[in-house]
Design a protein around this motif. Structure first.
Motif, mmCIF file in Angstrom:
data_model
loop_
_atom_site.group_PDB
_atom_site.id
_atom_site.type_symbol
_atom_site.label_atom_id
_atom_site.label_comp_id
_atom_site.label_asym_id
_atom_site.label_seq_id
_atom_site.Cartn_x
_atom_site.Cartn_y
_atom_site.Cartn_z
ATOM 1 N N LEU A 3 72.009 30.840 -0.784
ATOM 2 C CA LEU A 3 72.689 31.775 0.104
ATOM 3 C C LEU A 3 74.183 31.662 -0.173
ATOM 4 N N ALA A 23 71.423 36.584 -0.925
ATOM 5 C CA ALA A 23 70.316 35.637 -0.966
ATOM 6 C C ALA A 23 69.558 35.736 -2.282
ATOM 7 N N PHE A 28 63.385 38.023 0.025
ATOM 8 C CA PHE A 28 64.329 38.263 1.123
ATOM 9 C C PHE A 28 63.738 39.125 2.233
#
Length: 115
Positions: A3, A23, A28
């Protein structure tokens, strides 16, 4: 899992910033995401969270009406739009994912609200 937050900086009271969290390393769109913040000497606190589809969001009382969390599942990115910033919003802001009960954090991005 990775992240990576960006978008922090120095802003005057009443100003705006948009934070981003990119991300990678997981699917995700399957997971809700959250933004937290931590000021010196204080515990890390939840700022906002968003469901995996982006149709549900929740906010800390201190930021309701000023901050907006959103996500773009095509870009694997969650955003935090911060308006009407106050000096008490000064903190390091972190992106968080919970994946199969494991917590993952970004490195954080500093937001400083000062004249």
């Amino acid at each position: 899992v990775q992240l990576v937050e960006s978008g922090g900086g120095l802003v005057q009271p009443g100003g705006s910033l948009r934070l981003s969290c990119l991300a990678s390393g997981f699917t995700f769109r399957y997971y809700g995401m959250s933004w937290y913040r931590q000021s010196p000497g204080k515990e890390r606190e939840l700022v906002a969270s968003i469901s995996r589809l982006g149709d549900t969001s929740n906010y800390a009382d201190s930021v309701k009406g000023r901050f907006t969390i959103s996500r773009d599942n095509t870009k694997n990115t969650v955003y935090l739009q911060m308006n009407s910033l106050k000096p008490e919003d000064t903190a390091v802001y972190y992106c968080r994912a919970v994946i199969t009960l494991d917590l993952y954090w970004g490195q954080g991005t500093q937001v400083t609200v000062s004249s």
